[in-house]
Each structure stands twice: as C-alpha cells, then as structure tokens.
Design a protein around this motif. Structure first.
Motif, PDB file in Angstrom:
ATOM      1  N   LEU A  17      -8.865 -16.857 -11.003  1.00 12.40           N
ATOM      2  CA  LEU A  17      -9.024 -17.114  -9.703  1.00 12.40           C
ATOM      3  C   LEU A  17      -9.062 -15.793  -8.500  1.00 12.40           C
ATOM      4  CD1 LEU A  17      -6.917 -20.451  -9.237  1.00 12.40           C
ATOM      5  CD2 LEU A  17      -9.586 -20.132  -9.259  1.00 12.40           C
ATOM      6  N   GLY A  18      -8.472 -14.711  -9.204  1.00 12.41           N
ATOM      7  CA  GLY A  18      -8.417 -13.552  -8.438  1.00 12.41           C
ATOM      8  C   GLY A  18      -8.426 -12.275  -9.331  1.00 12.41           C
ATOM      9  N   LEU A  19      -8.251 -11.213  -8.684  1.00 15.65           N
ATOM     10  CA  LEU A  19      -8.380  -9.859  -9.539  1.00 15.65           C
ATOM     11  C   LEU A  19      -6.733  -9.420  -9.640  1.00 15.65           C
ATOM     12  CD1 LEU A  19     -11.535  -7.838  -8.524  1.00 15.65           C
ATOM     13  CD2 LEU A  19     -11.313  -9.535 -10.361  1.00 15.65           C
ATOM     14  N   PRO A  20      -6.565  -8.705 -10.395  1.00 19.87           N
ATOM     15  CA  PRO A  20      -5.025  -8.010 -10.435  1.00 19.87           C
ATOM     16  C   PRO A  20      -4.586  -7.365  -9.121  1.00 19.87           C
ATOM     17  CG  PRO A  20      -6.337  -7.471 -12.533  1.00 19.87           C
ATOM     18  CD  PRO A  20      -7.340  -8.008 -11.564  1.00 19.87           C
ATOM     19  N   ASP A  21      -3.585  -7.502  -8.828  1.00 22.16           N
ATOM     20  CA  ASP A  21      -2.938  -6.911  -7.594  1.00 22.16           C
ATOM     21  C   ASP A  21      -3.549  -7.612  -6.304  1.00 22.16           C
ATOM     22  OD1 ASP A  21      -0.710  -5.158  -6.787  1.00 22.16           O
ATOM     23  OD2 ASP A  21      -2.254  -3.738  -6.120  1.00 22.16           O
ATOM     24  N   ALA A  22      -3.994  -8.646  -6.414  1.00 29.00           N
ATOM     25  CA  ALA A  22      -4.459  -9.522  -5.261  1.00 29.00           C
ATOM     26  C   ALA A  22      -3.611  -9.411  -4.111  1.00 29.00           C
ATOM     27  CB  ALA A  22      -5.323 -10.780  -5.773  1.00 29.00           C
ATOM     28  N   ILE A  23      -2.213  -9.775  -4.528  1.00 28.31           N
ATOM     29  CA  ILE A  23      -1.169  -9.852  -3.540  1.00 28.31           C
ATOM     30  C   ILE A  23      -1.086  -8.937  -2.448  1.00 28.31           C
ATOM     31  CG2 ILE A  23       0.602  -8.847  -5.164  1.00 28.31           C
ATOM     32  CD1 ILE A  23       1.000 -11.985  -2.497  1.00 28.31           C
ATOM     33  N   HIS A  24      -1.619  -7.652  -3.162  1.00 32.72           N
ATOM     34  CA  HIS A  24      -1.567  -6.581  -2.234  1.00 32.72           C
ATOM     35  C   HIS A  24      -3.229  -6.056  -1.733  1.00 32.72           C
ATOM     36  CE1 HIS A  24       1.912  -5.361  -4.584  1.00 32.72           C
ATOM     37  NE2 HIS A  24       2.186  -5.767  -3.552  1.00 32.72           N
ATOM     38  N   ASN A  25      -4.094  -6.338  -2.461  1.00 31.32           N
ATOM     39  CA  ASN A  25      -5.737  -5.883  -2.206  1.00 31.32           C
ATOM     40  C   ASN A  25      -6.510  -7.021  -1.762  1.00 31.32           C
ATOM     41  OD1 ASN A  25      -6.688  -7.331  -4.349  1.00 31.32           O
ATOM     42  ND2 ASN A  25      -6.359  -5.605  -5.806  1.00 31.32           N
ATOM     43  N   GLY A  26      -5.879  -8.414  -1.818  1.00 32.33           N
ATOM     44  CA  GLY A  26      -6.478  -9.394  -1.162  1.00 32.33           C
ATOM     45  C   GLY A  26      -7.660 -10.077  -1.922  1.00 32.33           C
TER      46      GLY A  26
END
Length: 303
Positions: free
Chosen positions: A270-279
């Motif tokens: 559903l997202g990419l790694p480190d999405a919590i920081h890179n969005g």
C-alpha cells in the motif's frame, strides 16, 4: 503440514486446494498446495523458534512495511511531535498472535490483531487489523487486509503482503513477470527512495535488476494484473489488484534472498518503505474509520 513443536498448524482443504496457517505466528499463511503441488513456498526445516524470520508463506506487514529509520538507525520513526519510537522493520504484526475464526464452510479464515501493551510503545494507537483468506474456487484465493482505527487520534499506516511463490532457481531464466504500467524505484543506502524510472512491461526472473525493486503503479489502481508465467512449472500465477471496494495498491515489490533460493517474492504494498517520513503511500485513518485492501490470486496452467 506437520505441527510446530509448540503449536498446531491449521489446515483448510477444499477440492484440489489446501491452505496451511499459523494464526499464533503473525497470522501467517504458511503454504498453498493445489493437487499436491506447492504454490506458496514453505521450507522443509522451518525455525519455529523464530517463525517471523522464516523465509516462506506470507508474512503480514503492518502497521508499516519495509525499512524506516531516524538518523541512520533502521527500525525507528519520528512522529509529528518529534518523538522518536522503535518499530521493527515490516512492523510488528508478523511477530504477534492473531485470533482466528474459520468460515463455516471451511473454505476461508478470518484472523484479527488488536492493540496491546506490546504494540503501544512503538505505535501509540488503538487499532484492529484483520486478514482474511478465502478460496473462491480450487485455483483462486481471495485475500483481504482491513485496518480499523478504534482510538481517538488519526492513525498512520501502510500495510502489505510478502508472498513467497515457489520458483526453482534453475527456472528463473525461463520464467517471466508481466506488469501493468509502472515506475521502477528502490531504497538507497541512506534510506531515501530513488528517482522513478519507467518500468518494463515484462521482466525475466533471472534479471538482477528486479531484486528488491518497487514497481509503482502508474496509474493507480493498476489497469491490468500482475502475472508470473512459469513454463517449468506449467503454471501461471495472476494477481488481480483492482478489486471492487478495495484501496488502491501503491506498488508491487519483487525480491528473493539468493541466487539459489527456490522462491521469488511478489509483494503487493500500500506504500513504500519509510512512507511515515517520505509520504509515499502513507495513509491516515480517521477515528472510527476502516479501510480494506483486497486482491485475488488465480493459479492456472499454460495452454
């Protein structure tokens, strides 16, 4: 499948298909056999002392997937208030026991994980995370992930799958991966995500350029399925990601461990790694809200 030393393995059988699960080990789908032949890889000698680290099955990645880091340290994330917290790579779901309920007809299973003291230190949110598997027919498996915010604060999440598909390493050169339109990206050594490159419509599994690569769908949702064509197995594996009522899948990741590994992972995320920081794919779930991500896997034979 044999039981682990401490816990029972739950088998579901319907027609030609058999699914094996370990709800107590991260809600893990261990294997899928059709007519006795493995589709989802599980090693003969699994280390049951650390089931989350076993290369096989389908580990569930929640609440975050991949590597996140703070100041170069993997397994840490910084919240909006600047508080740095520890959260393992791929999240904690694969390490924790799920409650499980088998469908009345024996063709499916529903597994649930809720927040606890074990989760709140690294992820201070109230949630319910559910994984459901159901055989639509002997060769078709429907899979659903659902996140519900049971707390009072918006909840960040981006979950995913880590399917280990059987592929003998000697057959990689003759096995192909077909993709809808994608942009190819990867995580760089410093944790940042590479610039997007136009992806190919087809790759061979002996191509080193697809190991640990993110194939980001463009447009989203994907306009056609992801498909593995394996002549050596006389098999096609089709992953349909554009399902009614589902969240849009952000990407599919391809990965294998080594040149002689007899599996290749195709991982809808559903997202990419480190999405919590890179969005990149980060989702925010409002209090009381639920979101669901569905997919369907069809296994066929070559004409």
């Amino acid at each position: 499948m044999e039981s682990s030393p401490q816990h029972d393995i739950l088998d579901l059988a319907s027609g030609a298909s058999t699914l094996s699960f370990a709800p107590w080990a991260g809600g893990r789908l261990l294997s899928w056999h059709i007519d006795g032949q493995p589709v989802i890889f599980w090693p003969e000698r699994a280390n049951w002392a650390e089931p989350a680290r076993v290369r096989g099955g389908n580990p569930l990645l929640f609440p975050f997937l991949g590597r996140h880091r703070v100041d170069g340290q993997i397994g840490r994330w910084r919240d909006a208030q600047g508080v740095v917290r520890d959260l393992p790579m791929h999240g904690f779901a694969r390490d924790l026991p799920f409650a499980a309920q088998v469908d009345e007809d024996g063709r499916g299973i529903h597994m649930t994980l809720v927040d606890s003291e074990a989760t709140r230190t690294g992820y201070p949110f109230a949630f319910r995370f559910e994984a459901a598997y159901r055989l639509a027919d002997d060769h078709t498996l429907d899979v659903s992930l659902t996140a519900t915010n049971t707390g009072a604060d918006p909840l960040p999440w981006y979950a995913g799958h880590h399917f280990y598909f059987v592929l003998p390493h000697a057959q990689r050169a003759q096995t192909t991966l077909e993709l809808p339109p994608t942009l190819r990206r990867y995580q760089q050594p410093d944790g940042s995500i590479s610039a997007a490159e136009t992806g190919e419509a087809e790759y061979r599994f002996d191509d080193p350029g697809i190991v640990d690569r993110f194939h980001v769908f463009e447009p989203t949702p994907p306009t056609s399925p992801v498909k593995m064509i394996a002549p050596g197995l006389n098999r096609t594996v089709t992953i349909e990601l554009d399902r009614p009522g589902s969240l849009p899948w952000y990407a599919v990741t391809t990965w294998t461990e080594a040149a002689d590994s007899d599996f290749y992972c195709i991982e809808p995320w559903l997202g990419l790694p480190d999405a919590i920081h890179n969005g990149l794919g980060l989702r925010w779930l409002a209090p009381g809200a639920s979101e669901r991500a569905d997919l369907r896997i069809r296994v066929g034979t070559l004409a």
